[in-house]
Every structure is written in structure tokens, then in C-alpha cells.
Write a protein that holds these residues in place. Structure first.
Motif, short mmCIF file in Angstrom:
data_model
loop_
_atom_site.label_atom_id
_atom_site.label_comp_id
_atom_site.label_asym_id
_atom_site.label_seq_id
_atom_site.Cartn_x
_atom_site.Cartn_y
_atom_site.Cartn_z
N LEU A 235 6.54 39.47 -39.64
CA LEU A 235 5.98 40.25 -38.53
C LEU A 235 4.63 39.63 -38.11
N ASP A 236 4.50 39.37 -36.82
CA ASP A 236 3.22 38.86 -36.29
C ASP A 236 2.42 40.06 -35.77
N SER A 238 -0.92 42.07 -33.96
CA SER A 238 -1.85 41.86 -32.83
C SER A 238 -3.29 41.86 -33.31
N GLN A 259 -0.31 37.92 -40.14
CA GLN A 259 1.14 37.86 -40.43
C GLN A 259 1.47 38.50 -41.78
N SER A 283 -0.34 47.02 -35.31
CA SER A 283 0.68 46.90 -34.26
C SER A 283 1.35 45.51 -34.32
N ILE A 284 2.64 45.52 -34.01
CA ILE A 284 3.46 44.30 -34.14
C ILE A 284 3.66 43.70 -32.76
N ILE A 285 3.45 42.38 -32.65
CA ILE A 285 3.73 41.76 -31.34
C ILE A 285 5.05 40.98 -31.35
N SER A 286 5.47 40.55 -32.51
CA SER A 286 6.79 39.88 -32.57
C SER A 286 7.31 39.89 -34.01
N MET A 287 8.61 39.67 -34.15
CA MET A 287 9.19 39.59 -35.50
C MET A 287 10.39 38.64 -35.51
N ARG A 288 10.68 38.08 -36.69
CA ARG A 288 11.87 37.22 -36.82
C ARG A 288 12.35 37.24 -38.27
#
Lengths: 312, 257
Positions: A235-236, A238, A259, A283-288
Motif C-alpha cells: 500500500l502506498d 499519501s 509504504q 490514507s491510501i493512494i494506491s495498492m498492488r
């Protein structure tokens, strides 16, 4: 039920130095299947392919291709098999067009028919413009495609590819995937070995994992992926954080200030995780996904098998 | 494979072999011609004119059949040994091994390729010889038959050498240390009747002596050896070598792991 495209029974290979490369493997591949044969280096994949194609002599066992025994009825069996080897094995001083027409000649195909087919496959694989160049001057990706065209020139019903996209860039790899999907869609059974597990997951419907000369798993891709009960997400964030958040039921680790990695049981909802993180003002800005799903399973199986082998 | 497919496979191998040695003609066709011209100039004209006659023939006419045969032998052998070993070395042999071509077709294809080069060079050297001397044909049948059989035999021998070879050194050992001495001591440059009893008897174990003498008989009608023996020896050796080469291919010796 359809007869299998490939049937291997009790296949054993012991090399002259007493190394047992294959330990009595049995395997059936259905007609029209896109089948992955995976395993770490030295597991026995290339030996298996070598025996199917008569490049390696077996110690024991039987192999039949569309019900043709490769020993008793080798001519019919070989007409049905096309093979793309791991290493370049064409004459580097010949031109692609000559390589294809010569290979067709070995299968008893007239030059007039071979020329038409060569044009078709060289065009489909983007090599037509290079047909009269010396093959040693082709790029690595072109050489791999040339070997695919050569394997298809006699229009086999079973195509075996031994790491066909090794060293090929992503764009080209994707175009090769599309090509392989297309010929599989037209009815050609495909067996693929690869180290790119994403490739196997994307292309193949069934899979066998081989390790230390034994089949340790042989199932459908769907069933195999279902066996994976946990997933790891990256999880990236903010905002920067200094300490790793602790949330009950989740295993979280801090990679850097922006991260985190979270290991989650597949049954667990992600909503709850996000809600708990929000409560902590994260808060999360992206995930993979951290790794390819199949890769996690593969590594788990091979490590488990390694443990069992070392206990023997 | 049906017969038509087998024929196509054979023709494919042969065409590939001919293309190979024609493509690299400065390495395959030119050197033997230049070497033979030097032999004719030095042994035929410069030294030969001082030697006088040998077995009743002017020396240049005596050596010419031997030199032609020498070029046929070395080129038939070296074509197959280098081509087939190259195939193994590049792993290009796998193209053939995965195909349904029967081993006897592979064998015939490579033999035919070796014979084409051996005989092609033989014709070129003959044309060169005719520039330096003249000779009539005593027996066309004997001449053609022995040259074909010799080329056949050494093509098969080259293939056997290539099967056993694991490095480039291995494909030069036999031509350098076996073939060349046997050729030079095989009656190309002298009649064995000039030798003492012991060395004449030793020479009788040299197979090349029989081929050179049969060929010389075909051209000039002169021989040190009964040509029936020559044909029997070459014929028998060819059959044994053919069967052995076929056995090695069937077994996959040094070709399949």
C-alpha cells in the motif's frame, strides 16, 4: 472424453553419471489445452521435453502423442509435434526463409507448399522483412520468433515451447502471448515451460509442477490458485508515517515512510482494513499485489518439496 | 513418411549440403585446385621432367591419377566431417532429430553431399591436369566406378568421424595423422615395385593404394595391384562403414543425450 494429446507413463531418465533427472513421472495433456510445465532450474522440464522430441533417450517409460507411441510409431508422432527449444539451434549462417523451407523438407513437405507456409508464419511473427537476412544478424526476440515459425512450418497439432519468451522485452512478450493464444484457439495443443509465472497464469488452463524429477502438482490453474489462502498487498500512503500501524488480525510491516505491506487472509474483506487505517489517519493512494499469485504458490511448493527431499 | 516424403527429405539434405560448400567455395573448392596445380607444377613438370618415366609412363602422367584421387578422397571426407560436426556443434542437428526423417535417409543425404564435393573437386582437378598433360581413358567403367566407390567410402568415414568428434581438434586428427600419410604412402607418387619386399608388403595394408591403382588402371591401364582386389576391398569397406554409421545414428551415439 477426448483422447489425450500427450500421455506420459512412468517416465524415468538416468544420465550416464547416475543422475536421476526424471523419477517415473506420469502426465496427460488434453487435446486443445494450454498447459504449463513449471519447475525450478534442473527440475527435469527440458529433459521431459527432450525425450518427447527424441533429443534425449529415456531410461524407462512410454510416451504417446495423439495415441502414437513415439518409439513404435515415431514418424506419425513426430509429424504431430512442433518444438521450440530453449537455446537457439538453427544455422546462424542461413537465412530465415531457407531455415523454414529446409525444416519443411525434413518433414517431406514440397518446397512450393513450404514457401507459402513460410510466408504466412514469417508475416504473422513479424519477420517477413528479415527473411533474406542472415539469421545471426537477427535480434534475440527475432531469433525466438524464428524458432516458433520453424516449429509451426509442418503445422503440428502439439506445440511444445521451452521458455519461448526468455530475454524478450515486455511488449514483444505480450505480442507473442497473443499469437500463441490465437494458434491455441485454432486447435493446437500447447505445452509451455517458463520462468515467468505471470506468463503461465495468463496463458495456461492446466499446470504441472515438476521438481527433483517428480511431478509435485498437476491440476487446473483455477484449482491451484484457490489453494492460495493469503495474499500480500503493498500500500502506498499519501502521508509519511514513522511507526508501523498495528491492527488486530492483520500482519503489517513498514517498508518505508510512504509504504506498508499487509498480509491478508483471502477470506478477509479489504474494506475493514481500509476503515481501520482511516481511523489512524492513514490514507491510501494506491495498492498492488506484492508478488504474482502463482509465484507465491510455486515457491511454497518447491520449498516444501525441498524440505521433504532433504529429510530423505 | 511415404516414399515421396522420404525423397523430399533426402533432396533437402543434399541441396543444403551443396549450397553449403558452394556458398563457401573459397574454402571448399579453390584450395584443393590451387594445391593440385602446385603439385602438377612441382612434381609433374619441375621435378618430374628429371625423374623420367615411372612404370612405363611419363612421371606427370603417372602422378596425375593419384593426385586426382587424392583430391576426391580428402574432399569427400572433409566435406562430411566438417558439415556434420558443424551441425552437432551448433546443435543444428536437432532440426533433423526432431523430424521424422529415417536415419538411413540422413546417412544417404550426407554421403551424397560429400560425394558431390569430392567428385566436383575431382572434375576441377582433372581439368587442371589436362592443362599440364594429356591422357586417354583406358577403361571408363573402371575409372568411374572406382572414383564413385572411393568417394562413397570416404564420405561415410567422414560422417563416422563427425559422430565421434567432440571438438574441432577431433575432426582434424584423422585427416592429418591418418589420411594424409596413407595417401602419400598409397602409391600416388611412386610405384610400390620400387620398394623392397618388406615395405611393399607393408604397403599392401594401405587401402588407399588399392584405390589409386584401380583409378590409374582405369586411366592408363597400368596398375601394381589386381583391380579385382581393389574393387573387393573398397566395396567391402564401404558396406561395413555404411552399416556401422547407420548403427551409430540409430543408437543416437553422441547425438542424443
Amino acid at each position: 472424453m477426448d483422447l489425450p494429446a500427450l500421455s506420459i507413463k512412468n517416465l524415468t531418465k538416468i544420465y550416464n553419471d547416475s543422475f536421476k533427472a526424471l523419477d517415473g513421472i506420469s502426465l496427460d495433456v488434453r487435446q486443445g489445452d494450454f498447459f504449463a510445465l513449471l519447475g525450478p532450474n534442473g527440475a527435469g522440464k527440458s529433459t521431459t521435453i527432450g525425450i518427447i522430441c527424441s533429443l534425449v533417450r529415456k531410461t524407462e517409460g512410454t510416451i504417446s502423442v495423439f495415441q502414437h507411441d513415439v518409439d513404435q510409431d515415431f514418424s506419425s508422432a513426430k509429424h504431430l509435434i512442433g518444438v521450440v527449444p530453449q537455446e537457439f539451434n538453427f544455422n546462424q549462417f542461413e537465412k530465415p526463409i531457407d531455415i523454414l523451407i529446409t525444416q519443411a523438407g525434413y518433414f517431406g513437405i514440397k518446397a512450393s507448399i513450404a514457401s507459402v507456409r513460410a510466408e504466412k508464419y514469417l508475416k504473422q511473427l513479424g519477420l517477413w522483412e528479415k527473411r533474406n537476412d542472415f539469421s545471426r544478424n537477427l535480434s534475440g526476440g527475432m531469433k525466438r520468433r524464428l524458432m516458433i515459425a520453424r516449429a509451426l512450418i509442418h503445422e503440428p497439432k502439439l506445440l511444445i515451447l521451452d521458455e519461448p519468451t526468455a530475454g524478450v522485452d515486455i511488449e514483444l512478450r505480450r505480442s507473442m502471448w497473443n499469437f500463441l493464444k490465437e494458434i491455441n484457439g485454432n486447435g493446437t495443443t500447447i505445452i509451455l515451460t517458463t520462468h515467468y509465472l505471470e506468463e503461465a497464469e495468463n496463458l495456461c488452463r492446466n499446470i504441472a509442477i515438476i521438481d527433483h524429477g517428480k511431478i509435485i502438482e498437476n491440476t487446473s490453474m483455477k484449482s491451484l490458485l484457490k489453494m492460495l489462502d493469503r495474499e500480500t498487498f503493498v500500500l502506498d500512503l499519501s502521508n509519511e508515517i514513522d511507526a508501523c500501524p498495528e491492527i488486530e488480525g492483520y500482519s503489517i510491516s513498514l517498508k518505508d515512510q510512504n509504504q506498508i505491506e499487509v498480509e491478508i487472509p483471502k477470506s478477509e474483506s479489504l474494506n475493514e482494513l481500509f476503515s481501520e487505517l482511516s481511523k489512524k489517519n492513514i490514507s491510501i493512494i494506491s495498492m498492488r499485489n506484492k508478488t504474482n499469485r502463482l509465484e507465491e504458490l510455486f515457491l511454497g511448493m518447491v520449498e516444501k518439496n525441498l524440505g521433504q527431499e532433504s529429510q530423505k | 513418411m511415404n516414399n515421396k516424403e522420404k525423397w523430399i527429405a533426402f533432396y533437402t539434405i543434399l541441396r543444403r549440403e551443396i549450397r553449403r560448400f558452394m556458398r563457401i567455395w573459397p574454402q571448399t573448392l579453390l584450395p584443393p585446385v590451387i594445391t593440385m596445380i602446385l603439385y602438377f607444377v612441382i612434381f609433374g613438370q619441375l621435378i618430374g621432367s628429371r625423374i623420367g618415366s615411372m612404370a612405363g609412363l611419363p612421371y606427370i602422367q603417372f602422378v596425375a591419377p593419384g593426385l586426382i584421387m587424392m583430391s576426391v578422397i580428402t574432399n569427400s571426407y572433409s566435406n562430411v566431417v566438417s558439415s556434420f560436426f558443424g551441425l552437432k556443434f551448433q546443435r543444428n542437428i536437432e532440426e533433423l532429430l526432431v523430424s521424422p526423417v529415417p536415419n538411413w535417409i540422413i546417412l544417404l543425404g550426407y554421403i551424397a553431399g560429400g560425394m558431390c564435393r569430392g567428385l566436383g573437386v575431382g572434375i576441377l582437378v582433372t581439368l587442371m591436369a589436362l592443362y599440364f598433360t594429356s591422357f586417354s581413358i583406358h577403361s571408363l567403367t573402371v575409372t568411374v566406378a572406382i572414383v564413385l566407390m572411393t568417394s562413397l567410402m570416404f564420405s561415410i568415414a567422414g560422417l563416422i568421424n563427425a559422430i565421434f568428434a567432440t571438438s574441432f581438434d577431433d575432426i582434424s586428427i584423422i585427416p592429418t595423422f591418418v589420411l594424409t600419410p596413407l595417401t602419400y604412402l598409397g602409391g600416388v607418387f611412386y610405384s610400390i615395385n620400387l620398394l623392397g619386399d618388406f615395405w611393399r608388403d607393408v604397403s599392401m595394408f594401405n587401402p588407399i593404394l588399392y584405390m589409386v591403382n584401380a583409378f590409374r588402371f582405369g586411366i592408363s591401364g597400368i596398375t601394381d595391384i589386381d583391380i579385382i582386389w581393389s574393387f573387393s576391398m573398397v566395396g567391402l569397406a564401404s558396406i561395413i562403414l555404411f552399416l556401422y554409421a547407420l548403427y551409430l545414428l540409430e543408437k543416437g551415439s553422441r547425438l542424443r543425450s
